[in-house]
Motif scaffolding. Sequence first.
Motif, PDB file in Angstrom:
ATOM      1  N   GLY A  56       2.962 -11.841   6.222  1.00 42.72           N
ATOM      2  CA  GLY A  56       2.194 -12.271   5.060  1.00 42.72           C
ATOM      3  C   GLY A  56       0.826 -11.624   5.087  1.00 42.72           C
ATOM      4  O   GLY A  56       0.498 -10.841   5.989  1.00 42.72           O
ATOM      5  N   GLY A  57       0.003 -11.925   4.070  1.00 36.68           N
ATOM      6  CA  GLY A  57      -1.368 -11.430   4.058  1.00 36.68           C
ATOM      7  C   GLY A  57      -1.514  -9.981   3.682  1.00 36.68           C
ATOM      8  O   GLY A  57      -2.567  -9.377   3.946  1.00 36.68           O
ATOM      9  N   TRP A  58      -0.495  -9.353   3.084  1.00 44.23           N
ATOM     10  CA  TRP A  58      -0.617  -7.956   2.690  1.00 44.23           C
ATOM     11  C   TRP A  58      -1.552  -7.813   1.490  1.00 44.23           C
ATOM     12  O   TRP A  58      -1.744  -8.742   0.692  1.00 44.23           O
ATOM     13  CB  TRP A  58       0.749  -7.348   2.377  1.00 44.23           C
ATOM     14  N   SER A  59      -2.138  -6.633   1.339  1.00 38.91           N
ATOM     15  CA  SER A  59      -3.052  -6.372   0.225  1.00 38.91           C
ATOM     16  C   SER A  59      -2.300  -5.965  -1.036  1.00 38.91           C
ATOM     17  O   SER A  59      -2.651  -6.373  -2.144  1.00 38.91           O
ATOM     18  CB  SER A  59      -4.050  -5.271   0.599  1.00 38.91           C
ATOM     19  N   LYS A  60      -1.277  -5.143  -0.886  1.00 38.75           N
ATOM     20  CA  LYS A  60      -0.461  -4.707  -2.018  1.00 38.75           C
ATOM     21  C   LYS A  60       0.990  -4.574  -1.569  1.00 38.75           C
ATOM     22  O   LYS A  60       1.271  -4.237  -0.411  1.00 38.75           O
ATOM     23  CB  LYS A  60      -0.939  -3.345  -2.556  1.00 38.75           C
ATOM     24  N   LEU A  61       1.898  -4.793  -2.505  1.00 34.67           N
ATOM     25  CA  LEU A  61       3.324  -4.549  -2.286  1.00 34.67           C
ATOM     26  C   LEU A  61       3.797  -3.694  -3.460  1.00 34.67           C
ATOM     27  O   LEU A  61       3.822  -4.151  -4.609  1.00 34.67           O
ATOM     28  CB  LEU A  61       4.098  -5.859  -2.215  1.00 34.67           C
TER      29      LEU A  61
END
Length: 318
Positions: free
Chosen positions: A247-252
């Motif tokens: 989790g905690g990604w900036s963009k997908l």
Amino acid sequence: MSAYGHQMEQEYSARGLSSEDGSDMGSQFRMESVIYMSSCAATVFVGALVIVGVLLMTLLTALTVMLQSCQSREAGVVEAIKSDHHDHHRHHDYNNNHNDHHDYCKMAALNAEINNFEAYSLPEFCEDVAVKYINQGRYMRELNSSVSLVENYFNGITPNDDGYAVILMDIDDFLSTNYLGSNPLLYGYNRYGYDDCVREAKHMKHVFLVDLYIKLETSGWPLILLSRKPEKLLDATVEDLKSAGCGGWSKLIMRSTDEMKMDTRDYFEKQKTAIQSEGYHIRAVISSHMDMLVGSFIKTENFKLPNPLPFPPTQSIV
């Protein structure tokens, strides 16, 4: 003749006869003694000859037996040496052939990746090379070393406070996809019962990369995730990431309908350019596929993870 002379003659004659008789007896005695000693010596000599003959026969027999034994042992040693020599050559030939196949498949796969699998084809024996690469533990050792290189690199630096130094990760590397049943290129692995080792390799790759993801994210590095999958799978992909503990990604970023028609190299080049135009600095790119690593971006570290035998990324073996 005087009476005295006659008497002397008689005495002389008597002594002469006596002496003559004594000589005969002495001669006979001496002859008998010589004959007796010669018989004894002959007996001893013959006996000695018999003993020496027996000893020589015994020695000759022993030497013959020893010679035969030595010849047998020598023949056995020669055969053993020949056998070992032949086995060594067979083993040497096998190793050489296996090493030659591995080197050939490695270079063929590298060129296939560089050319994005255009006119893609690898010989069938490369499947066996890939399986041995997994079963012998080489893939896991290289994967572990590659992940350690990434960790060591980022252990020495800290992310910028502005949050614009980002890491790009290929999430197709660690999100599970069951291509063993659907990918025709992997039919041979199912047919020969190799799917278990491939599944194990996929599982370990998933574990290693999820662990790397969590370490980078908790260290404060902004993560931008890219996938070759279509946008219609976005919700499912988000659920897979959450299930994996990511989790905690900036963009997908996933591919639009139009982008699905693009060469994957062009697709990733386009996304990288767009990310940089938003003010981000791409500090590193992590992927096991060349299509995401190509392109010239200043001060960008590219980390190539190993593949047992690369297929087009959407059909990857692991």
